[in-house]
Design an enzyme around this catalytic site. Sequence first.
Site: not given
Ligand code: DGP
Length: 112
Positions: A98, A100
């Site tokens: 992913h 950001h």
């Molecule tokens: P990272 O630390 O780079 O793996 O970022 C993961 C991100 O994903 C973190 O900022 C929170 C987000 N996140 C985790 N679970 C969910 C979810 O179920 N829905 C959404 N919209 N974001 C999520």
Amino acid sequence: MDECIFCKIANGGIPTDFIYSDENVVAFRDLNPQAPVHVLVIPKKHYSSGIAVDDPAVWGNLMSSAVKVANSLGLEKDGYRMVINTGEQGGQTVPHLHLHLLAGRNLGWPPG
Ligand code: DGP
């Protein structure tokens, strides 16, 4: 990838408002925003991280989609940051590639 939360989001298993969607990519708001604008852009296909990407087109689709999202949100005026946390020391917590997209405030450098 039945257990992957981002696969579930991408395939509609978890209802989510998509800011952007095409055949390869979806974008949606981060659950835990770190800036006034915090969008996640992900490939629909599962890659556990950028390390697992075996096709350069994945990067092209991800980056070009992220730029489209940034432009659609008007972020080109004040700028933005794109970040891909990768692996444990990279701070990755969700094992599905992913990107950001962060904006809406002055972002510090270096990152923590
Ligand atoms: P990272 O630390 O780079 O793996 O970022 C993961 C991100 O994903 C973190 O900022 C929170 C987000 N996140 C985790 N679970 C969910 C979810 O179920 N829905 C959404 N919209 N974001 C999520």
